[in-house]
Design an enzyme around this catalytic site. Structure first.
Site, PDB file in Angstrom:
ATOM      1  CB  SER A 171       1.418 -93.680  74.132  1.00 17.30           C
ATOM      2  OG  SER A 171       1.655 -94.202  72.846  1.00 17.30           O
TER       3      SER A 171
ATOM      4  CE1 TYR B  39      -3.068 -91.131  72.012  1.00 19.34           C
ATOM      5  CE2 TYR B  39      -1.090 -91.818  70.837  1.00 19.34           C
ATOM      6  CZ  TYR B  39      -2.025 -92.030  71.831  1.00 19.34           C
ATOM      7  OH  TYR B  39      -1.913 -93.127  72.643  1.00 19.34           O
TER       8      TYR B  39
END
Length: 230
Positions: A139, A151
């Site tokens: 990501s 995350y």
């Protein structure tokens, strides 16, 4: 067009980037193995892809080692080879260390980090044998820390894992690519957002990396919508 014999295995395939990539891979002639925890969505996708002898749907939780073993075995039993693995399964959490429950955190870390490692372990020998390709979904958040984001930490781990895997496979003919999307309009987010990437945008980037000549290893692709800050 792809070699009709090649097998493309995708985790987290029931929705979003995984499903979009499965559609493109099938269109380009790959035999496709799709896996996720949602059996109903998987079966629906398999039917959309044409089913039959060229598509295999396997329900699996990547956070469970035995499920990864079963997934790899099912793919090899059906098709006899695995050429491309897209370790894409993952989910997010609130940007606050006072946000989601500890149980949610544990499940996310298990899926996003250990789940990727399990998928690699279960398929690496088959991919190396075929001089194939490992693709990991990291990501933009795996490049820069986000406020209060566990995350983000999991995706930093995936980014490091991709480079570690590249070094392990260096010289074998197998390739490794990290895909690092910014904001994507997928079920990952509770609310749809204007100006985000579409799942199909990221899927095309996956297929771009896969489609390079065998001597070209695209190691990292960071892609953001034009409107995203940071």
């Amino acid at each position: 067009m792809a070699d009709d014999d090649k097998v493309f295995l995708i985790t987290g395939a029931s929705t979003g980037i995984g499903a979009a990539t499965a559609r493109l891979a099938a269109q380009e002639g790959y035999r496709v193995v799709v896996s996720a925890r949602s059996e109903d969505k998987l079966e629906q996708l398999a039917g959309e892809l044409g089913g039959g002898e060229r598509v295999l749907a396997v329900r699996a939780d990547v956070g469970v080692w035995e499920d990864n073993e079963r997934l790899a075995t099912a793919a090899l039993d059906r098709f006899g080879r695995i050429d491309i693995v897209f370790a894409n399964a993952g989910f997010g959490a609130q940007r606050s260390f006072l946000g989601d429950s500890p149980e949610h955190w544990r499940a996310m870390v298990l899926t996003n980090v250990l789940g990727v490692a399990y998928t690699i372990r279960a398929t690496i020998e088959a991919v190396r044998e075929r001089q194939g390709h490992m693709i990991l979904t990291s990501s933009n958040a795996g490049r820069r820390a986000l406020p209060g984001s566990l995350y983000s930490a999991t995706k930093h781990a995936v980014t490091a894992m991709g480079e570690s895997l590249r070094q392990e496979l260096n010289g074998t003919g197998a390739r490794v690519t990290l895909i690092e999307p910014g904001m994507v309009d997928t079920p990952f987010f509770d609310n749809p957002g204007e100006g985000r990437l579409q799942a199909e945008d990221v899927a095309r980037i996956v297929m771009f990396a896969v489609g390079q000549p065998a001597h070209v290893d695209v190691n990292e692709i960071l892609v953001r919508p034009t409107a995203q800050d940071g």
